[in-house]
Motif scaffolding. Structure first.
Motif, PDB file in Angstrom:
ATOM      1  N   ARG A 154       0.822  -1.209   0.000  1.00 11.99           N
ATOM      2  CA  ARG A 154       0.000   0.000   0.000  1.00 11.99           C
ATOM      3  C   ARG A 154       0.857   1.261   0.000  1.00 11.99           C
ATOM      4  NH1 ARG A 154      -5.309  -0.621   0.874  1.00 11.99           N
ATOM      5  NH2 ARG A 154      -5.463   1.569   1.496  1.00 11.99           N
ATOM      6  N   GLY A 155       2.093   1.139   0.437  1.00 14.57           N
ATOM      7  CA  GLY A 155       2.986   2.295   0.393  1.00 14.57           C
ATOM      8  C   GLY A 155       3.247   2.772  -1.021  1.00 14.57           C
ATOM      9  N   GLN A 156       3.149   1.838  -1.975  1.00  9.32           N
ATOM     10  CA  GLN A 156       3.328   2.231  -3.372  1.00  9.32           C
ATOM     11  C   GLN A 156       2.222   3.188  -3.806  1.00  9.32           C
ATOM     12  OE1 GLN A 156       5.868   1.232  -5.337  1.00  9.32           O
ATOM     13  NE2 GLN A 156       6.800  -0.066  -3.778  1.00  9.32           N
ATOM     14  N   ARG A 157       0.995   2.901  -3.397  1.00  7.77           N
ATOM     15  CA  ARG A 157      -0.131   3.799  -3.712  1.00  7.77           C
ATOM     16  C   ARG A 157       0.057   5.162  -3.050  1.00  7.77           C
ATOM     17  NH1 ARG A 157      -5.093   1.890  -5.557  1.00  7.77           N
ATOM     18  NH2 ARG A 157      -5.212  -0.351  -5.971  1.00  7.77           N
ATOM     19  N   THR A 158       0.474   5.119  -1.776  1.00 12.15           N
ATOM     20  CA  THR A 158       0.663   6.378  -1.058  1.00 12.15           C
ATOM     21  C   THR A 158       1.711   7.247  -1.728  1.00 12.15           C
ATOM     22  OG1 THR A 158       0.080   5.244   1.005  1.00 12.15           O
ATOM     23  CG2 THR A 158       1.201   7.363   1.185  1.00 12.15           C
ATOM     24  N   ALA A 159       2.818   6.635  -2.127  1.00  9.91           N
ATOM     25  CA  ALA A 159       3.874   7.399  -2.795  1.00  9.91           C
ATOM     26  C   ALA A 159       3.388   7.967  -4.119  1.00  9.91           C
ATOM     27  CB  ALA A 159       5.091   6.500  -3.012  1.00  9.91           C
ATOM     28  N   ALA A 160       2.596   7.176  -4.855  1.00 10.42           N
ATOM     29  CA  ALA A 160       2.075   7.656  -6.127  1.00 10.42           C
ATOM     30  C   ALA A 160       1.103   8.813  -5.922  1.00 10.42           C
ATOM     31  CB  ALA A 160       1.386   6.513  -6.864  1.00 10.42           C
ATOM     32  N   HIS A 161       0.293   8.746  -4.851  1.00  7.58           N
ATOM     33  CA  HIS A 161      -0.614   9.853  -4.541  1.00  7.58           C
ATOM     34  C   HIS A 161       0.169  11.121  -4.227  1.00  7.58           C
ATOM     35  CE1 HIS A 161      -4.648   8.270  -4.712  1.00  7.58           C
ATOM     36  NE2 HIS A 161      -4.319   7.203  -4.010  1.00  7.58           N
ATOM     37  N   MET A 162       1.260  10.978  -3.524  1.00  2.83           N
ATOM     38  CA  MET A 162       2.069  12.141  -3.178  1.00  2.83           C
ATOM     39  C   MET A 162       2.703  12.775  -4.407  1.00  2.83           C
ATOM     40  SD  MET A 162       3.901  10.771   0.325  1.00  2.83           S
ATOM     41  CE  MET A 162       4.774  12.332   0.548  1.00  2.83           C
ATOM     42  N   LEU A 163       2.916  11.975  -5.441  1.00  8.02           N
ATOM     43  CA  LEU A 163       3.453  12.506  -6.693  1.00  8.02           C
ATOM     44  C   LEU A 163       2.379  13.143  -7.566  1.00  8.02           C
ATOM     45  CD1 LEU A 163       5.921   9.633  -7.646  1.00  8.02           C
ATOM     46  CD2 LEU A 163       6.498  11.909  -6.754  1.00  8.02           C
ATOM     47  N   GLY A 164       1.121  13.053  -7.122  1.00  9.62           N
ATOM     48  CA  GLY A 164       0.040  13.697  -7.852  1.00  9.62           C
ATOM     49  C   GLY A 164      -0.593  12.852  -8.931  1.00  9.62           C
ATOM     50  N   LEU A 165      -0.355  11.553  -8.925  1.00  7.79           N
ATOM     51  CA  LEU A 165      -0.945  10.683  -9.936  1.00  7.79           C
ATOM     52  C   LEU A 165      -2.413  10.417  -9.618  1.00  7.79           C
ATOM     53  CD1 LEU A 165       1.876   8.031 -10.483  1.00  7.79           C
ATOM     54  CD2 LEU A 165       1.404  10.072 -11.839  1.00  7.79           C
ATOM     55  N   SER A 166      -3.223  10.318 -10.661  1.00  9.85           N
ATOM     56  CA  SER A 166      -4.631   9.992 -10.492  1.00  9.85           C
ATOM     57  C   SER A 166      -4.794   8.509 -10.192  1.00  9.85           C
ATOM     58  CB  SER A 166      -5.423  10.361 -11.747  1.00  9.85           C
ATOM     59  OG  SER A 166      -4.981   9.580 -12.856  1.00  9.85           O
ATOM     60  N   GLU A 167      -5.993   8.124  -9.745  1.00  7.63           N
ATOM     61  CA  GLU A 167      -6.246   6.723  -9.423  1.00  7.63           C
ATOM     62  C   GLU A 167      -6.059   5.839 -10.647  1.00  7.63           C
ATOM     63  OE1 GLU A 167      -6.770   4.964  -6.821  1.00  7.63           O
ATOM     64  OE2 GLU A 167      -6.804   6.563  -5.342  1.00  7.63           O
ATOM     65  N   ALA A 168      -6.515   6.321 -11.813  1.00  3.99           N
ATOM     66  CA  ALA A 168      -6.382   5.528 -13.042  1.00  3.99           C
ATOM     67  C   ALA A 168      -4.914   5.306 -13.381  1.00  3.99           C
ATOM     68  CB  ALA A 168      -7.099   6.219 -14.194  1.00  3.99           C
ATOM     69  N   LYS A 169      -4.090   6.355 -13.246  1.00  5.64           N
ATOM     70  CA  LYS A 169      -2.664   6.213 -13.553  1.00  5.64           C
ATOM     71  C   LYS A 169      -1.956   5.350 -12.523  1.00  5.64           C
ATOM     72  CE  LYS A 169      -2.110  10.482 -16.187  1.00  5.64           C
ATOM     73  NZ  LYS A 169      -1.407  11.787 -16.290  1.00  5.64           N
ATOM     74  N   ILE A 170      -2.368   5.472 -11.272  1.00  6.22           N
ATOM     75  CA  ILE A 170      -1.767   4.616 -10.235  1.00  6.22           C
ATOM     76  C   ILE A 170      -2.057   3.151 -10.532  1.00  6.22           C
ATOM     77  CG2 ILE A 170      -1.919   3.977  -7.801  1.00  6.22           C
ATOM     78  CD1 ILE A 170      -2.387   6.927  -7.178  1.00  6.22           C
ATOM     79  N   LEU A 171      -3.307   2.879 -10.924  1.00  6.72           N
ATOM     80  CA  LEU A 171      -3.676   1.500 -11.227  1.00  6.72           C
ATOM     81  C   LEU A 171      -2.904   0.985 -12.431  1.00  6.72           C
ATOM     82  CD1 LEU A 171      -5.603  -0.865 -10.573  1.00  6.72           C
ATOM     83  CD2 LEU A 171      -7.227   0.165 -12.168  1.00  6.72           C
ATOM     84  N   ARG A 172      -2.772   1.816 -13.450  1.00  4.45           N
ATOM     85  CA  ARG A 172      -2.141   1.369 -14.694  1.00  4.45           C
ATOM     86  C   ARG A 172      -0.633   1.257 -14.577  1.00  4.45           C
ATOM     87  NH1 ARG A 172      -2.564   4.390 -20.643  1.00  4.45           N
ATOM     88  NH2 ARG A 172      -1.218   2.907 -21.767  1.00  4.45           N
ATOM     89  N   TRP A 173       0.010   2.241 -13.949  1.00  3.26           N
ATOM     90  CA  TRP A 173       1.472   2.303 -13.970  1.00  3.26           C
ATOM     91  C   TRP A 173       2.135   1.784 -12.699  1.00  3.26           C
ATOM     92  CZ3 TRP A 173       2.897   2.844 -18.673  1.00  3.26           C
ATOM     93  CH2 TRP A 173       2.179   3.648 -19.562  1.00  3.26           C
ATOM     94  N   VAL A 174       1.387   1.658 -11.611  1.00  2.00           N
ATOM     95  CA  VAL A 174       1.994   1.252 -10.340  1.00  2.00           C
ATOM     96  C   VAL A 174       1.476  -0.114  -9.871  1.00  2.00           C
ATOM     97  CG1 VAL A 174       2.350   1.874  -7.917  1.00  2.00           C
ATOM     98  CG2 VAL A 174       2.311   3.660  -9.666  1.00  2.00           C
ATOM     99  N   VAL A 175       0.153  -0.239  -9.770  1.00  7.04           N
ATOM    100  CA  VAL A 175      -0.426  -1.429  -9.154  1.00  7.04           C
ATOM    101  C   VAL A 175      -0.410  -2.623 -10.098  1.00  7.04           C
ATOM    102  CG1 VAL A 175      -2.491  -2.400  -8.088  1.00  7.04           C
ATOM    103  CG2 VAL A 175      -1.849  -0.023  -7.633  1.00  7.04           C
ATOM    104  N   LEU A 176      -0.984  -2.467 -11.290  1.00  5.45           N
ATOM    105  CA  LEU A 176      -1.105  -3.613 -12.201  1.00  5.45           C
ATOM    106  C   LEU A 176       0.238  -4.218 -12.608  1.00  5.45           C
ATOM    107  CD1 LEU A 176      -4.098  -2.601 -14.507  1.00  5.45           C
ATOM    108  CD2 LEU A 176      -4.057  -4.267 -12.646  1.00  5.45           C
ATOM    109  N   PRO A 177       1.279  -3.409 -12.947  1.00  8.49           N
ATOM    110  CA  PRO A 177       2.566  -4.044 -13.299  1.00  8.49           C
ATOM    111  C   PRO A 177       3.149  -4.889 -12.173  1.00  8.49           C
ATOM    112  CG  PRO A 177       2.518  -1.770 -14.045  1.00  8.49           C
ATOM    113  CD  PRO A 177       1.317  -1.948 -13.166  1.00  8.49           C
ATOM    114  N   GLN A 178       3.007  -4.417 -10.918  1.00  8.84           N
ATOM    115  CA  GLN A 178       3.539  -5.192  -9.806  1.00  8.84           C
ATOM    116  C   GLN A 178       2.671  -6.410  -9.520  1.00  8.84           C
ATOM    117  OE1 GLN A 178       5.256  -2.871  -6.427  1.00  8.84           O
ATOM    118  NE2 GLN A 178       4.308  -1.119  -7.438  1.00  8.84           N
TER     119      GLN A 178
END
Length: 240
Positions: A113-137
């Motif tokens: 879940r820290g990956q999501r938190t870090a992505a939120h802090m970078l200003g990424l939207s939920e869709a981009k977090i899902l596509r570029w952070v969550v799904l690849p991992q």
């Protein structure tokens, strides 16, 4: 032995092998796509989550053979007439979606879940977090059990023979009924199944290695040449 080899390389068995592979690939691709959608829907509104739970409960709790016969015999009663091959794809896909939904959900939960938190802090939207952070991992976590499902789907596809799909199983049964050589016909089908499962296993292992970022980084470090640094101060008398 000659009869067995003749059957194994015959046009009927080769054609049945291609049909079996096509049935497996189509059913698995639809199953993976549907499983991803259901896994994502599980985290949505509560009624949607209830629907996902009910779907998984229904299709994991009933035999694949029952589902296959239901689709083949009941859909025409509702005015939906499909070929035996299409009915088999529908039934196998619906069943596979239930299993893949749980596999993908486990992969999504396995991402820190820290990956999501870090992505939120970078200003990424939920869709981009899902596509570029969550799904690849999650893909790296999901791939091994998905590979097992792929091989299992190849063997489960033999059930399609009960609705007259001309796959390897039905071809072997008809050949055996024609010449009463059950050993040769079934062994020929077994060889084709073993070849297909071996090729699928090798392909999936190659994909796993490609997605293993840690192993690839270690391999790149091993390939880098070792540079030797010369101590110029030790060689230059004036520097002493």
């Amino acid at each position: 032995m000659g009869g067995f080899l003749d059957k194994a390389v015959s046009a009927d068995f080769l054609s049945a092998t291609l049909l079996t592979l096509e049935l497996t690939l189509l059913s698995m691709l639809l199953g993976v796509a549907g499983g991803v959608l259901l896994a994502l829907a599980k985290g949505g509104p509560r009624p949607l989550g209830w629907f996902v739970d009910g779907y998984v409960w229904l299709f994991r709790g009933t035999p694949v053979l029952l589902q296959l016969i239901f689709v083949f015999n009941v859909l025409p009663l509702w005015g939906l007439n499909f070929s035996p091959f299409t009915c088999a794809v529908i039934a196998l896909s619906l069943n596979e979606i239930a299993y893949m939904a749980e596999i993908v959900r486990g992969g999504l939960l396995g991402v820190d879940r820290g990956q999501r938190t870090a992505a939120h802090m970078l200003g990424l939207s939920e869709a981009k977090i899902l596509r570029w952070v969550v799904l690849p991992q999650a893909a790296r976590l999901v791939l091994p059990p998905t590979g097992n499902q792929f091989v299992g789907m190849l063997k489960t596809s033999a059930l399609a023979s009960v609705v007259s799909v001309q796959d390897l199983m039905l071809t072997a049964q008809r050949q055996a009924a024609a010449d009463f050589d059950y050993v040769g016909s079934l062994c020929a089908a077994a060889v084709h199944y073993l070849v297909l499962t071996s090729l699928l296993t090798l392909g999936l292992r190659w994909i796993e290695r490609r997605l293993d970022v840690t192993r690839r980084a270690a391999a790149r470090r091993e390939r880098q040449p070792v540079t030797k640094h010369t101590d110029t101060a030790a060689l230059d008398p004036a520097a002493r």
